[in-house]
Design an enzyme around this catalytic site. Structure first.
Site, PDB file in Angstrom:
ATOM      1  N   THR A  18       1.048  -0.988  -0.068  1.00  0.00           N
ATOM      2  CA  THR A  18       0.284  -0.405  -0.249  1.00  0.00           C
ATOM      3  C   THR A  18       0.906   1.094  -0.437  1.00  0.00           C
ATOM      4  O   THR A  18       0.179   2.573  -0.763  1.00  0.00           O
ATOM      5  CB  THR A  18      -0.499   0.155   0.836  1.00  0.00           C
TER       6      THR A  18
ATOM      7  N   TYR B  37      18.080  14.835  42.593  1.00  0.00           N
ATOM      8  CA  TYR B  37      17.518  15.612  42.339  1.00  0.00           C
ATOM      9  C   TYR B  37      16.423  16.633  40.436  1.00  0.00           C
ATOM     10  O   TYR B  37      16.113  16.109  40.018  1.00  0.00           O
ATOM     11  CB  TYR B  37      16.306  16.780  42.614  1.00  0.00           C
TER      12      TYR B  37
ATOM     13  N   ARG C 238       4.073   6.609   3.198  1.00  0.00           N
ATOM     14  CA  ARG C 238       3.449   7.966   3.897  1.00  0.00           C
ATOM     15  C   ARG C 238       2.614   8.001   4.407  1.00  0.00           C
ATOM     16  O   ARG C 238       2.117   6.421   4.544  1.00  0.00           O
ATOM     17  CB  ARG C 238       2.217   8.656   2.299  1.00  0.00           C
TER      18      ARG C 238
ATOM     19  N   TRP D  44      22.196  15.870  47.187  1.00  0.00           N
ATOM     20  CA  TRP D  44      21.239  15.829  47.302  1.00  0.00           C
ATOM     21  C   TRP D  44      20.234  16.201  45.624  1.00  0.00           C
ATOM     22  O   TRP D  44      19.710  16.485  44.914  1.00  0.00           O
ATOM     23  CB  TRP D  44      20.760  16.003  47.952  1.00  0.00           C
TER      24      TRP D  44
ATOM     25  N   CYS E  59      -3.243   0.438  14.923  1.00  0.00           N
ATOM     26  CA  CYS E  59      -3.776   0.968  13.737  1.00  0.00           C
ATOM     27  C   CYS E  59      -4.592   0.029  13.395  1.00  0.00           C
ATOM     28  O   CYS E  59      -4.883  -1.201  13.421  1.00  0.00           O
ATOM     29  CB  CYS E  59      -2.429   0.678  12.561  1.00  0.00           C
TER      30      CYS E  59
ATOM     31  N   CYS F 163      -4.908   5.859  11.687  1.00  0.00           N
ATOM     32  CA  CYS F 163      -4.220   6.138  12.581  1.00  0.00           C
ATOM     33  C   CYS F 163      -3.338   7.273  12.852  1.00  0.00           C
ATOM     34  O   CYS F 163      -2.649   7.048  14.804  1.00  0.00           O
ATOM     35  CB  CYS F 163      -3.614   4.709  12.743  1.00  0.00           C
TER      36      CYS F 163
ATOM     37  N   CYS G 295      -0.448   7.589   7.492  1.00  0.00           N
ATOM     38  CA  CYS G 295      -1.863   6.361   7.448  1.00  0.00           C
ATOM     39  C   CYS G 295      -2.860   7.386   7.917  1.00  0.00           C
ATOM     40  O   CYS G 295      -2.190   8.180   8.617  1.00  0.00           O
ATOM     41  CB  CYS G 295      -1.477   4.520   8.037  1.00  0.00           C
TER      42      CYS G 295
ATOM     43  N   ASP H 298      16.224  11.444  51.633  1.00  0.00           N
ATOM     44  CA  ASP H 298      15.398  12.030  52.219  1.00  0.00           C
ATOM     45  C   ASP H 298      14.112  11.834  52.716  1.00  0.00           C
ATOM     46  O   ASP H 298      14.188  10.558  53.053  1.00  0.00           O
ATOM     47  CB  ASP H 298      14.472  11.900  50.244  1.00  0.00           C
TER      48      ASP H 298
END
Length: 579
Positions: free
Chosen positions: A46, A453, A79, A449, A54, A84, A81, A469
């Protein structure tokens, strides 16, 4: 010598070493949405390519070719779809985790660096030659940086064509194309439609007459998403004038809003949480963006996605953490917990230092005062949003008397801001995490620390654990486990490579209980900073423990990734700040 140490990196396992084409085809045959964005399926009979989920009839195996990126499928002549829309899938979770050249490059391309600075700019940020970047991206993704950026521009063009009534010429340049001809050729090649034909697929009534009212779009995610946790987390830390959480149009829905400083201008992002009772697996969050320059659209979308951790793979995270005897009940009660990032790493770094040794409310108030004095006012307020957060450069030259904090912390803040403004320390999405950690640790008042973070939120590292912590300690005690740093670090070994998510689970606690260790006022762990973190027992200046202790008894940060990032590190050092 720095107390932040790491062990030698292990070999990185790429996606192809984990799944093969037979597994990919089974995912396509079962329409498994977990693989959307991880790979793309092209059908030779296709000439189209699709996402794995899809809904179209599954093609024969002999007719399927698999590509690691949409750009590779487009480069092979396929190309997109129209059913979807494979260009609108969540990004691959691999790019969140990996710390190698390809992972860093993909994060920068997602932020629009190639469009703004070209391939040479991308290579310069990565510290490699343009040829090496091209070679590695092509080898792994089947497309180089220009092709990957082109696919990103095509998706932006489709979004603008189908959601606004902007003139096609304006859309071409807003999407990042150098010419209208290039825009037309790309749209025809990718979508097998002219721009006007692509626009005609959406009824005119569903498109905005102008961008003045903002662009409304859906931010896709995979698996479950606990938006309540995300909005709770952000609301607790919202800086007045910069961020706010307001009621949404639908009953029980909350909307997070904040200002954005962007490469070409500024904007406002609004993200709507899920409604009560709405399935966590709905697959998208509604978002509205108000931008002063539409060229910032892709960058704004990417940064909001990082903030809400929308490219994560919660199934992989919850599968591992859910098998743990300690965290398993939390995972089953609250699936889809994310590890939020941030839209501006510099802002996050500043706020981490501002919050040392004060409550959440006090830190938020201090940040709001600095925003009022040094932030950039919006031309027109929007609800409670009036300001852009101050830049690091503005704060580096600010009057220290405006910082209502001890002198040592003032020096830490101004030193950090100067290093960020001058580029001595980089926290952008493409930085090497180890280099960033070393640069931060070289600054006064910045300890392990804070580095951990910032790696967790600013640099989107999925495997950072903070055993000293206080919020982590309270979360472990709540579960009946030992909360001391050594015991916490040992328990966390089983949670790699998703220890950042484990930290958030310990902070959040069971559903409906609020963050672990909340004080009676409900403002966060007692005596903690805005992150709800930082070791107890700091001296009044916030520069070190109140009592001297050997380095081996200080904070321990374990940072490790296995299948995704290929790095494994363990750091032990004495914390010298609370951020």
């Amino acid at each position: 010598m720095s107390d932040f140490r790491q062990s030698p990196p292990t070999q990185c396992r790429k996606l192809d070493s984990v799944i093969d084409d037979d597994i990919r085809y089974r995912a396509v045959d079962s329409r498994d949405a977990r693989f959307d964005g991880v790979f793309f399926t092209a059908v030779t009979t296709t000439g189209i390519y699709c996402r794995p989920s899809c809904p179209a009839v599954t093609p024969k195996r002999v007719n399927c070719v698999f590509y690691p990126s949409a750009a590779a499928a487009q480069g092979a002549g396929f190309r997109a779809c129209r059913r979807c829309r494979p260009d609108s899938v969540p990004g691959s979770p691999e790019w969140n985790h990996r710390a190698d050249l390809v992972g860093r490059a993909m994060r920068l391309i997602g932020d629009g660096v190639v469009d703004r600075e070209g391939v040479d700019g991308l290579a310069g940020r990565l510290g490699y030659s343009a040829r090496q970047v091209q070679r590695q991206l092509t080898a792994e993704l089947g497309a180089g940086p220009i092709a990957l950026a082109r696919a990103r521009r095509a998706q932006t063009a489709r979004l603008l064509l189908q959601t606004t009534e902007l003139p096609v010429t304006d859309i071409a340049f807003a999407a990042g194309f150098a010419s209208v001809r290039q825009f037309n050729d790309t749209v025809r090649e990718v979508y097998d439609r002219t721009p006007s034909g692509l626009r005609a697929e959406v009824a005119a009534g569903r498109r905005g007459a102008t961008p003045a009212g903002g662009l409304t779009l859906r931010l896709a995610y995979r698996g479950a998403l606990d938006s309540e946790h995300l909005i709770d987390f952000l609301a607790l830390r919202a800086v007045p004038g910069v961020e706010e959480v307001v009621p949404g149009a639908r009953p029980g829905v909350r909307v997070y809003r904040r200002t954005l400083a962007l490469p070409y201008g500024h904007g406002i992002a609004e993200v709507e949480g899920l409604a009560p009772g709405e399935p966590l697996t709905r697959g998208w969050l509604d978002c509205r963006l108000l931008l002063t320059d539409l060229r910032d659209l892709p960058t704004a979308v990417q940064r909001v996605r990082i903030l809400f951790d929308l490219d994560a793979d919660p199934l992989a995270v919850d599968e591992q953490l859910g098998a743990d005897p300690l965290l398993g009940p939390l995972v089953r009660e609250r699936p889809g917990l994310r590890s939020p990032g941030h839209v501006d790493p510099h802002e996050l770094a500043v706020r981490a230092v501002l919050g040392q040794q004060i409550s959440v409310v006090a830190a938020r108030t201090l940040a709001g005062r600095l925003a009022e004095k040094y932030g950039t006012p919006l031309p027109e307020p929007s609800g409670g949003l009036r300001l852009l957060f101050p830049t690091a450069a503005a704060l580096a030259t600010a009057d220290p008397e405006d910082f209502a904090m001890p002198a040592a912390r003032r020096r830490a803040l101004t030193g950090l801001c100067a290093a960020l403004a001058e580029g001595v320390v980089r926290l952008d999405s493409g930085v090497d995490r180890e280099d960033a950690a070393a640069g931060l640790l070289a600054l006064p008042g910045i300890g392990p620390w804070t580095v951990g973070y910032l790696r967790m939120r600013a640099l989107a590292d999925p495997d950072v654990f903070l055993p000293s912590d206080v919020g982590v300690k309270h979360g472990l005690l709540r579960l009946g486990a030992a909360g001391d740093p050594k015991s916490a670090a040992r328990a966390a070994e089983a949670w790699a490579p998703w220890r950042s998510y484990a930290v958030h689970r310990l902070w959040a606690g069971p559903a409906g209980t609020g963050p672990a260790g909340m004080d009676p006022a409900g403002t966060g762990p007692a005596g903690m900073d805005p992150a709800g973190t930082g070791p107890a027992g700091m001296d009044p200046a916030g520069t070190g423990p109140a009592t001297t202790a050997p380095a081996s008894t200080g904070i321990s940060i374990s940072i490790s990734t296995t299948s995704a990032t290929g790095i494994s590190a363990t750091s032990t050092g004495t914390e010298n700040e609370r951020a």
